[in-house]
Design a protein around this motif. Structure first.
Motif, PDB file in Angstrom:
ATOM      1  N   THR A   3      14.932 -53.754   6.833  1.00 56.39           N
ATOM      2  CA  THR A   3      13.742 -54.454   6.343  1.00 56.39           C
ATOM      3  C   THR A   3      12.597 -53.464   6.184  1.00 56.39           C
ATOM      4  OG1 THR A   3      13.065 -54.999   8.612  1.00 56.39           O
ATOM      5  CG2 THR A   3      14.409 -56.621   7.430  1.00 56.39           C
ATOM      6  N   ARG A   4      11.635 -53.848   5.340  1.00 57.04           N
ATOM      7  CA  ARG A   4      10.441 -53.045   5.114  1.00 57.04           C
ATOM      8  C   ARG A   4       9.243 -53.709   5.792  1.00 57.04           C
ATOM      9  NH1 ARG A   4       9.441 -49.694   1.163  1.00 57.04           N
ATOM     10  NH2 ARG A   4       7.512 -50.779   0.660  1.00 57.04           N
ATOM     11  N   PRO A   5       8.327 -52.918   6.363  1.00 55.00           N
ATOM     12  CA  PRO A   5       7.179 -53.502   7.058  1.00 55.00           C
ATOM     13  C   PRO A   5       6.328 -54.402   6.176  1.00 55.00           C
ATOM     14  CG  PRO A   5       7.369 -51.146   7.537  1.00 55.00           C
ATOM     15  CD  PRO A   5       8.352 -51.443   6.443  1.00 55.00           C
ATOM     16  N   ASN A   6       6.164 -54.073   4.889  1.00 54.31           N
ATOM     17  CA  ASN A   6       5.301 -54.851   4.008  1.00 54.31           C
ATOM     18  C   ASN A   6       6.039 -55.956   3.261  1.00 54.31           C
ATOM     19  OD1 ASN A   6       3.081 -53.251   4.678  1.00 54.31           O
ATOM     20  ND2 ASN A   6       3.573 -51.748   3.092  1.00 54.31           N
ATOM     21  N   GLY A   7       7.306 -56.144   3.573  1.00 55.66           N
ATOM     22  CA  GLY A   7       8.083 -57.182   2.907  1.00 55.66           C
ATOM     23  C   GLY A   7       9.249 -56.600   2.144  1.00 55.66           C
ATOM     24  N   GLY A   8      10.344 -57.334   2.156  1.00 58.80           N
ATOM     25  CA  GLY A   8      11.530 -56.864   1.473  1.00 58.80           C
ATOM     26  C   GLY A   8      12.464 -56.130   2.418  1.00 58.80           C
ATOM     27  N   GLY A   9      13.411 -55.431   1.840  1.00 56.78           N
ATOM     28  CA  GLY A   9      14.414 -54.716   2.623  1.00 56.78           C
ATOM     29  C   GLY A   9      15.621 -54.446   1.742  1.00 56.78           C
ATOM     30  N   GLY A  10      16.763 -54.365   2.347  1.00 56.60           N
ATOM     31  CA  GLY A  10      17.946 -54.101   1.550  1.00 56.60           C
ATOM     32  C   GLY A  10      19.208 -54.125   2.371  1.00 56.60           C
ATOM     33  N   ILE A  11      20.325 -53.958   1.666  1.00 57.51           N
ATOM     34  CA  ILE A  11      21.638 -53.885   2.293  1.00 57.51           C
ATOM     35  C   ILE A  11      22.334 -52.649   1.737  1.00 57.51           C
ATOM     36  CG2 ILE A  11      23.830 -55.058   2.702  1.00 57.51           C
ATOM     37  CD1 ILE A  11      22.411 -57.688   2.003  1.00 57.51           C
ATOM     38  N   SER A  12      22.665 -51.720   2.612  1.00 57.06           N
ATOM     39  CA  SER A  12      23.350 -50.494   2.214  1.00 57.06           C
ATOM     40  C   SER A  12      24.809 -50.572   2.652  1.00 57.06           C
ATOM     41  CB  SER A  12      22.678 -49.267   2.856  1.00 57.06           C
ATOM     42  OG  SER A  12      21.343 -49.152   2.428  1.00 57.06           O
ATOM     43  N   THR A  20      21.692 -52.588  -2.309  1.00 56.51           N
ATOM     44  CA  THR A  20      20.616 -53.410  -2.864  1.00 56.51           C
ATOM     45  C   THR A  20      19.307 -52.991  -2.217  1.00 56.51           C
ATOM     46  OG1 THR A  20      20.970 -55.134  -1.205  1.00 56.51           O
ATOM     47  CG2 THR A  20      22.080 -55.401  -3.332  1.00 56.51           C
ATOM     48  N   SER A  21      18.230 -53.123  -2.969  1.00 53.64           N
ATOM     49  CA  SER A  21      16.908 -52.772  -2.457  1.00 53.64           C
ATOM     50  C   SER A  21      15.892 -53.766  -2.993  1.00 53.64           C
ATOM     51  CB  SER A  21      16.524 -51.352  -2.883  1.00 53.64           C
ATOM     52  OG  SER A  21      15.219 -51.027  -2.435  1.00 53.64           O
ATOM     53  N   ILE A  22      15.095 -54.342  -2.085  1.00 53.78           N
ATOM     54  CA  ILE A  22      14.024 -55.275  -2.437  1.00 53.78           C
ATOM     55  C   ILE A  22      12.721 -54.690  -1.894  1.00 53.78           C
ATOM     56  CG2 ILE A  22      13.192 -57.640  -2.317  1.00 53.78           C
ATOM     57  CD1 ILE A  22      15.953 -57.384  -3.568  1.00 53.78           C
ATOM     58  N   VAL A  23      11.739 -54.487  -2.771  1.00 49.35           N
ATOM     59  CA  VAL A  23      10.501 -53.829  -2.362  1.00 49.35           C
ATOM     60  C   VAL A  23       9.294 -54.679  -2.775  1.00 49.35           C
ATOM     61  CG1 VAL A  23       9.056 -51.779  -2.592  1.00 49.35           C
ATOM     62  CG2 VAL A  23      11.549 -51.540  -2.596  1.00 49.35           C
ATOM     63  N   TYR A  24       8.433 -54.987  -1.806  1.00 51.26           N
ATOM     64  CA  TYR A  24       7.107 -55.552  -2.066  1.00 51.26           C
ATOM     65  C   TYR A  24       6.090 -54.475  -1.704  1.00 51.26           C
ATOM     66  CZ  TYR A  24       9.078 -60.306  -2.233  1.00 51.26           C
ATOM     67  OH  TYR A  24       9.795 -61.434  -2.557  1.00 51.26           O
ATOM     68  N   GLY A  25       5.136 -54.253  -2.568  1.00 48.08           N
ATOM     69  CA  GLY A  25       4.157 -53.217  -2.291  1.00 48.08           C
ATOM     70  C   GLY A  25       2.904 -53.365  -3.128  1.00 48.08           C
ATOM     71  N   THR A  26       2.074 -52.330  -3.116  1.00 50.36           N
ATOM     72  CA  THR A  26       0.810 -52.323  -3.844  1.00 50.36           C
ATOM     73  C   THR A  26       0.721 -51.069  -4.689  1.00 50.36           C
ATOM     74  OG1 THR A  26      -0.261 -53.532  -2.034  1.00 50.36           O
ATOM     75  CG2 THR A  26      -1.687 -52.447  -3.633  1.00 50.36           C
ATOM     76  N   GLU A  79      -8.379 -52.311  -9.147  1.00 50.26           N
ATOM     77  CA  GLU A  79      -8.178 -51.159  -8.275  1.00 50.26           C
ATOM     78  C   GLU A  79      -6.748 -51.069  -7.760  1.00 50.26           C
ATOM     79  OE1 GLU A  79     -10.182 -48.657  -7.634  1.00 50.26           O
ATOM     80  OE2 GLU A  79     -11.638 -49.536  -9.035  1.00 50.26           O
ATOM     81  N   SER A  80      -6.067 -52.222  -7.654  1.00 51.85           N
ATOM     82  CA  SER A  80      -4.696 -52.216  -7.164  1.00 51.85           C
ATOM     83  C   SER A  80      -3.999 -53.489  -7.629  1.00 51.85           C
ATOM     84  CB  SER A  80      -4.661 -52.128  -5.637  1.00 51.85           C
ATOM     85  OG  SER A  80      -5.268 -53.273  -5.056  1.00 51.85           O
ATOM     86  N   LEU A  81      -2.685 -53.470  -7.587  1.00 48.60           N
ATOM     87  CA  LEU A  81      -1.881 -54.621  -7.988  1.00 48.60           C
ATOM     88  C   LEU A  81      -0.692 -54.763  -7.042  1.00 48.60           C
ATOM     89  CD1 LEU A  81      -1.553 -54.545 -11.905  1.00 48.60           C
ATOM     90  CD2 LEU A  81      -2.537 -56.390 -10.522  1.00 48.60           C
ATOM     91  N   GLU A  82      -0.386 -56.000  -6.688  1.00 48.94           N
ATOM     92  CA  GLU A  82       0.832 -56.255  -5.939  1.00 48.94           C
ATOM     93  C   GLU A  82       2.032 -56.095  -6.872  1.00 48.94           C
ATOM     94  OE1 GLU A  82       0.912 -56.998  -2.582  1.00 48.94           O
ATOM     95  OE2 GLU A  82      -1.229 -56.538  -2.715  1.00 48.94           O
ATOM     96  N   PHE A  83       3.129 -55.526  -6.354  1.00 44.38           N
ATOM     97  CA  PHE A  83       4.312 -55.388  -7.189  1.00 44.38           C
ATOM     98  C   PHE A  83       5.576 -55.763  -6.422  1.00 44.38           C
ATOM     99  CE2 PHE A  83       4.645 -51.266  -5.066  1.00 44.38           C
ATOM    100  CZ  PHE A  83       6.018 -51.080  -4.951  1.00 44.38           C
ATOM    101  N   PHE A  84       6.619 -56.038  -7.175  1.00 41.74           N
ATOM    102  CA  PHE A  84       7.935 -56.367  -6.633  1.00 41.74           C
ATOM    103  C   PHE A  84       8.962 -55.570  -7.419  1.00 41.74           C
ATOM    104  CE2 PHE A  84      11.874 -58.674  -7.350  1.00 41.74           C
ATOM    105  CZ  PHE A  84      12.287 -59.002  -6.069  1.00 41.74           C
TER     106      PHE A  84
END
Length: 450
Positions: free
Chosen positions: A175-184, A200-206, A227-232
């Motif tokens: 898992t990722r601290p800011n949301g998301g994660g993956g399966i390797s 698989t990789s799922i990423v939530y970030g800015t 100044e910034s945008l949320e992304f997936f």
């Protein structure tokens, strides 16, 4: 005549009755408090037996006569000592009144003032939506893409384990601290595959402002003033490095990217991906089968896709410092958004390309995995894998994006590298050899299907 009865709430509570009457010492359970009020040794209790019950102040019935006073009884003198005795409760009515007002104010504010809770992140809201409603055709595209790649990962891993039953994939969920994660899912040193990875990789970030400005070159829908945008970002990557030099390495990656406002509403999106074949020894029938299968998937959506994306692949998987391609190509595309086709059509195209992978590769690996080979052929395979490493670490944009993403999982990103590789100084293949023929094709791409 009405009888005089004390309040039932305090009738059986001797301590409370004593406190309200403001006459009796505190009960033994308050001895520790009395010690703070009167330093020194504790005084003996003023009475040994239970005091007689006396009526509480203010509860005598109005019709009851006042207690008679004997004329001969001396009139009690008012005490001149205004300091309260140790162990008594000072001003109990004021304390109770203030306590009631304070508690009432707290309870009132709890019900009248809204709670200031931190708003849930987009990742948390997506997780809740998946848990409560599942994923349906009306779900946001990011959730549908996540569902697709996870289902395909399971199918591909199962097929490869059937092909190579000597080992099982190691599966790591992260898992990722800011949301998301993956399966390797990674397989190493098996009979058929020296190394295989399906991730698989799922990423939530800015996205910061400089990254937004860079992306606007290909996506005009992005707001240049924020100044910034949320992304997936969601993607499925696969790299298979076989043991046998006659069996080709294969790679694919299909991904989806979107930016969102604070409420999780998509304001820009695009698809990307592709697949390519990297043989150490070239078999024309393998190349034709691989390219034909991909072309059929492309032709279902646009007759011009295969030729366009095949050319893009030859250009992308190119090693400038070597003057040759990494392999014999396939397809590659990126930044396909609303200017290309609508979202549903591009999602369907990406899905068909992804599901075409097993039909394009399994017949090839099944044919080549058990062929005999020599030590010299194994050495050539190691040299070709060295070229694979050079491209991935120096030129591949996906590797660069992954390594520069905060909180990136390096092990999963570098999964694509072979378990072994080799570099020899000034190595040139023999004239007229199979190795030389491969190099000629890598320097001058071939049109395998029309």
């Amino acid at each position: 005549m009405a009888s005089s009865r004390p309040c039932l709430r305090v009738k059986g509570n001797q301590s409370l009755r004593d406190a309200l009457r403001c006459q009796k010492p505190m009960r033994p359970q308050h001895a520790s408090i009395r010690q703070y009020a009167t330093p020194g040794p504790a005084k003996p209790r003023p009475y040994e037996s239970k005091p007689k019950s006396q009526p509480l102040v203010g509860i005598r019935s109005q019709s009851s006569p006042a207690p008679a006073t004997s004329p001969s009884s001396p009139t009690p003198k008012a005490s001149t000592d205004t300091k309260p005795k140790a162990g008594t409760v000072v001003a109990p009515y004021w304390r109770i009144s203030i306590g009631i007002i304070l508690c009432g104010s707290i309870i009132y504010s709890m019900f009248t003032e809204p709670l200031q809770l931190e708003s849930a992140s987009i990742a948390e809201r997506d997780t809740l939506s998946k848990r409560e409603s599942g994923i349906t055709p009306s779900s946001p595209m990011r959730l549908r893409m996540e569902s697709l790649i996870k289902a395909q990962q399971q199918e591909i891993v199962a097929a490869l384990e059937r092909l190579d039953p000597s080992h099982r994939f190691r599966i790591d969920t992260w898992t990722r601290p800011n949301g998301g994660g993956g399966i390797s899912c990674v397989l190493q040193e098996a009979k058929v595959f020296e190394k295989a990875g399906v991730n698989t990789s799922i990423v939530y970030g800015t996205l910061p402002r400089p990254a937004i400005a860079k992306m606007r070159v290909n996506h005009k829908a992005l707001d240049p003033d924020v100044e910034s945008l949320e992304f997936f970002a969601a993607g499925l990557s696969c790299v298979l490095h076989p043991q046998n030099p006659n069996a080709p390495t294969v790679h694919f990656n299909y991904r989806y990217f979107e930016t969102m406002d604070d409420q999780g509403n998509c304001n820009a999106w695009w698809f990307g991906g592709g697949t390519d074949l990297t043989p150490s020894y070239l078999y024309d029938e393998d190349a034709i089968h691989f390219h034909r299968t991909i072309k059929e998937a492309c032709d279902k959506h646009d007759r011009g896709y295969y030729a366009r994306f095949k050319k893009w692949c030859d250009k992308y998987f190119y090693i400038p410092h070597r003057g040759e391609s990494r392999g014999i190509g396939g397809i590659f595309f990126d930044d396909l958004d609303v200017e290309e086709k609508d979202q549903e059509e591009l999602f369907s195209f990406t899905k068909d390309c992804l599901t075409a992978f097993l039909p394009s590769y399994l017949p090839i690996i099944q044919k080549r995995k058990d062929m005999p080979f020599t030590e010299r052929e194994k050495e050539w395979q190691q040299l070709r894998r060295g070229r694979y490493v050079e491209f991935n670490l120096v030129h591949d944009r996906g590797t660069s994006f992954g390594l520069n993403t905060p909180g990136a999982r390096v092990e999963s990103i570098l999964m694509s590298l072979p378990l072994t590789a080799r570099w020899m100084y000034m190595h040139d293949p023999d004239k007229g050899s199979r190795e030389e023929r491969l190099l000629k094709v890598l320097k001058q791409p071939v049109e395998w299907v029309c």
